[in-house]
Design an enzyme around this catalytic site. Structure first.
Site, PDB file in Angstrom:
ATOM      1  N   TYR A 105      -4.279   4.420   6.302  1.00 10.25           N
ATOM      2  CA  TYR A 105      -4.725   3.490   7.350  1.00 10.25           C
ATOM      3  C   TYR A 105      -6.043   3.957   7.955  1.00 10.25           C
ATOM      4  O   TYR A 105      -6.937   3.156   8.233  1.00 10.25           O
ATOM      5  CB  TYR A 105      -3.672   3.353   8.454  1.00 10.25           C
ATOM      6  CG  TYR A 105      -2.481   2.526   8.035  1.00 10.25           C
ATOM      7  CD1 TYR A 105      -2.497   1.142   8.143  1.00 10.25           C
ATOM      8  CD2 TYR A 105      -1.341   3.125   7.512  1.00 10.25           C
ATOM      9  CE1 TYR A 105      -1.418   0.376   7.751  1.00 10.25           C
ATOM     10  CE2 TYR A 105      -0.254   2.376   7.113  1.00 10.25           C
ATOM     11  CZ  TYR A 105      -0.291   1.002   7.239  1.00 10.25           C
ATOM     12  OH  TYR A 105       0.778   0.239   6.837  1.00 10.25           O
ATOM     13  N   LYS A 157       0.850  -1.190   0.000  1.00 14.43           N
ATOM     14  CA  LYS A 157       0.000   0.000   0.000  1.00 14.43           C
ATOM     15  C   LYS A 157       0.878   1.229   0.000  1.00 14.43           C
ATOM     16  O   LYS A 157       2.013   1.116   0.482  1.00 14.43           O
ATOM     17  CB  LYS A 157      -0.967   0.020   1.180  1.00 14.43           C
ATOM     18  CG  LYS A 157      -0.366  -0.242   2.571  1.00 14.43           C
ATOM     19  CD  LYS A 157       0.789   0.553   3.094  1.00 14.43           C
ATOM     20  CE  LYS A 157       0.672   2.026   3.271  1.00 14.43           C
ATOM     21  NZ  LYS A 157       1.950   2.656   3.761  1.00 14.43           N
TER      22      LYS A 157
HETATM   23  P1  NAD Z   1      12.460   1.933   1.711  1.00 13.15           P
HETATM   24  O1  NAD Z   1      12.926   3.215   1.165  1.00 13.15           O
HETATM   25  O2  NAD Z   1      12.978   1.504   3.033  1.00 13.15           O
HETATM   26  O3  NAD Z   1      12.768   0.753   0.675  1.00 13.15           O
HETATM   27  C1  NAD Z   1      12.544   0.903  -0.696  1.00 13.15           C
HETATM   28  C2  NAD Z   1      13.363  -0.109  -1.458  1.00 13.15           C
HETATM   29  O4  NAD Z   1      13.197   0.156  -2.846  1.00 13.15           O
HETATM   30  C3  NAD Z   1      14.854  -0.019  -1.156  1.00 13.15           C
HETATM   31  O5  NAD Z   1      15.397  -1.303  -1.081  1.00 13.15           O
HETATM   32  C4  NAD Z   1      15.410   0.723  -2.368  1.00 13.15           C
HETATM   33  O6  NAD Z   1      16.753   0.389  -2.660  1.00 13.15           O
HETATM   34  C5  NAD Z   1      14.483   0.226  -3.460  1.00 13.15           C
HETATM   35  N1  NAD Z   1      14.455   1.094  -4.620  1.00 13.15           N
HETATM   36  C6  NAD Z   1      14.556   0.699  -5.886  1.00 13.15           C
HETATM   37  N2  NAD Z   1      14.555   1.738  -6.727  1.00 13.15           N
HETATM   38  C7  NAD Z   1      14.465   2.840  -5.963  1.00 13.15           C
HETATM   39  C8  NAD Z   1      14.418   4.221  -6.272  1.00 13.15           C
HETATM   40  N3  NAD Z   1      14.456   4.673  -7.530  1.00 13.15           N
HETATM   41  N4  NAD Z   1      14.319   5.077  -5.236  1.00 13.15           N
HETATM   42  C9  NAD Z   1      14.244   4.648  -3.972  1.00 13.15           C
HETATM   43  N5  NAD Z   1      14.280   3.327  -3.618  1.00 13.15           N
HETATM   44  C10 NAD Z   1      14.393   2.435  -4.622  1.00 13.15           C
HETATM   45  O7  NAD Z   1      10.868   1.992   1.715  1.00 13.15           O
HETATM   46  P2  NAD Z   1       9.896   1.034   2.554  1.00 13.15           P
HETATM   47  O8  NAD Z   1       9.536   1.693   3.830  1.00 13.15           O
HETATM   48  O9  NAD Z   1      10.446  -0.334   2.582  1.00 13.15           O
HETATM   49  O10 NAD Z   1       8.579   1.104   1.644  1.00 13.15           O
HETATM   50  C11 NAD Z   1       8.428   0.270   0.516  1.00 13.15           C
HETATM   51  C12 NAD Z   1       6.934   0.034   0.291  1.00 13.15           C
HETATM   52  O11 NAD Z   1       6.386  -0.607   1.430  1.00 13.15           O
HETATM   53  C13 NAD Z   1       6.134   1.314   0.116  1.00 13.15           C
HETATM   54  O12 NAD Z   1       5.107   1.082  -0.793  1.00 13.15           O
HETATM   55  C14 NAD Z   1       5.542   1.575   1.488  1.00 13.15           C
HETATM   56  O13 NAD Z   1       4.340   2.304   1.455  1.00 13.15           O
HETATM   57  C15 NAD Z   1       5.309   0.147   1.947  1.00 13.15           C
HETATM   58  N6  NAD Z   1       5.302   0.012   3.411  1.00 13.15           N
HETATM   59  C16 NAD Z   1       4.269  -0.656   3.976  1.00 13.15           C
HETATM   60  C17 NAD Z   1       4.216  -0.802   5.341  1.00 13.15           C
HETATM   61  C18 NAD Z   1       3.088  -1.564   5.960  1.00 13.15           C
HETATM   62  O14 NAD Z   1       2.995  -1.585   7.188  1.00 13.15           O
HETATM   63  N7  NAD Z   1       2.256  -2.233   5.172  1.00 13.15           N
HETATM   64  C19 NAD Z   1       5.217  -0.253   6.132  1.00 13.15           C
HETATM   65  C20 NAD Z   1       6.282   0.404   5.523  1.00 13.15           C
HETATM   66  C21 NAD Z   1       6.313   0.536   4.149  1.00 13.15           C
END
Ligand code: NAD
Length: 373
Positions: A217, A132
């Site tokens: 949420y 999401k």
């Molecule tokens: P994050 O920034 O920690 O991780 C993103 C990942 O994508 C990294 O490994 C990064 O290297 C990669 N990536 C690839 N291409 C990229 C680019 N061009 N720019 C930036 N990163 C790039 O983010 P996250 O917190 O892991 O979030 C990822 C997804 O998960 C999002 O959609 C976020 O909304 C979702 N999320 C959901 C929950 C939940 O509780 N359901 C919690 C946190 C995040």
């Protein structure tokens, strides 16, 4: 939208494969083979939260990684027993089609990448779990749904709270009429955003500010707690644009949701304070969750009058050690095996994005916006 009977099936995970046409030995073999997931994006959520959850799963296993960082992927693969042949990058991603161990691709990337990596996965013949918010626009959500339908593959959105016992118990109590006729829903969701250069604060990558990331949420809960779809929204935004974090995306947005039964929904989303709460009020009592949707420590309270009681989380039907994430991963695995639709399909993600677009429109135009049914 929220179907408690189907939820019951989720909680009783693994207990049913009832009307199957195949014989018992074939059925047992199909049950034995865990559904294989490839995780795309080894960031905070994919690596920090999802990957460690496979040990709690009954029907799902980690089989592949997709990452732009080969050294990191190699390290993670070694730690979690993923063969090096099952490591992919963003360039050779489409060759997952040749790997029969991969059944599902779990997209844990910045929001602007969800559509591309979902559509490419479907075209490679894989089912998809996508985080999401589903995508940066409803048009992208529609394209994702169409691609998965065309490929005959499942699409589920990572709405983990639909598998969280306290939230499920709150829904059950509301539907059972324990707090009487529903009157009012309130939810405040926020956290303090940090680094101004993070993708969450870049509009092109996130699609928007706190509403897309954390306010969703509150919005999603307003729908699963009431069991209704809002008919109109009215929103007000407050953002200090001189703050380097908020040059491109909103900080605070407050939105009112009007539901067909007359329930009033009042939600607040923000990137400048920590808050995580849900309240549902009926004419005979109220249900509160606080924290409501966090990773741990979720507390349910049910009360009437001025008093309140704390209700411990339900355990009936839950395997010891089951978490909301394992429930979510295993739910899609079971849906694939039994060829049924996930309880939070792409259409559920699309509904939220359509409402979010209306909320932004309302804040921009300073008027109530009607939602199509
Ligand atoms: P994050 O920034 O920690 O991780 C993103 C990942 O994508 C990294 O490994 C990064 O290297 C990669 N990536 C690839 N291409 C990229 C680019 N061009 N720019 C930036 N990163 C790039 O983010 P996250 O917190 O892991 O979030 C990822 C997804 O998960 C999002 O959609 C976020 O909304 C979702 N999320 C959901 C929950 C939940 O509780 N359901 C919690 C946190 C995040």
């Amino acid at each position: 939208m929220v179907d408690l009977n189907r939820r019951g099936l989720v909680l009783a995970a693994g207990s049913t494969l009832a009307a199957s046409a195949i014989g018992a030995p074939a059925l047992a073999a199909a049950q034995d083979r865990k559904i294989g997931y490839a995780i795309v994006g080894l960031g905070g959520y994919g690596l920090g939260i999802i990957i460690p959850q496979f040990k709690n799963c009954q029907h799902s296993r980690l089989v592949a990684l997709v990452s732009g960082d080969p050294a990191k992927a190699k390290r993670v693969a070694a730690e979690y027993g993923v063969p090096e042949t099952h490591i992919y990058n963003y360039q050779n991603y489409d060759s997952i089609r040749n790997n029969p161990d991969i059944d599902v691709v779990y997209v844990c990337l910045p929001v602007s990448m969800h559509a591309e990596y979902t559509i490419r996965a479907a075209r490679a013949g894989k089912h998809v779990m996508c985080e999401k918010p589903m995508a940066v626009s409803s048009a992208e959500c529609e394209a994702m749904i169409a691609a998965c339908k065309q490929a005959g593959k499942k699409l589920m959105i990572g709405y983990r709270c639909h598998f969280e016992p306290n939230n499920l118990e709150a829904i059950r109590r509301a539907r059972a009429g324990e707090i009487g006729k529903l009157r009012y829903f309130r939810s405040e969701h926020g956290f303090v955003a940090g680094n101004p250069s993070a993708w969450r604060l870049k509009k092109a990558m996130s699609g928007g500010g706190s509403l897309m990331d954390i306010g969703i949420y509150a919005l999603n809960a307003s729908r699963y707690m009431t069991g209704e779809e809002p008919v109109s929204v009215y929103a007000t935004e407050r953002t200090d644009r001189s703050d380097p974090r908020f040059r491109e995306v909103e900080d605070m947005i407050e939105f009112e949701l009007e539901f067909p039964s007359g329930v009033l929904g009042s939600c607040m989303s923000m990137y400048s304070a920590n808050r995580n709460q849900i309240l549902l009020m009926g004419d005979k009592g109220r249900i509160e969750l606080e924290p409501a949707t966090s990773y741990q420590g979720i507390r349910l309270r049910v009360g009437s009058g001025m008093g309140e009681a704390v209700t411990p989380p339900p355990t009936t039907g839950l395997r010891a050690g089951t978490t909301m994430w394992a429930g979510q991963l295993d739910h899609l695995a079971q849906c694939i095996r039994q060829n049924r639709e996930p309880i939070v399909p792409g259409e559920e993600g699309l509904r939220d994005i359509r409402i979010i677009e209306a909320i932004y429109q309302s804040a921009r135009e300073r008027r109530r916006v009607a939602l199509r049914a």
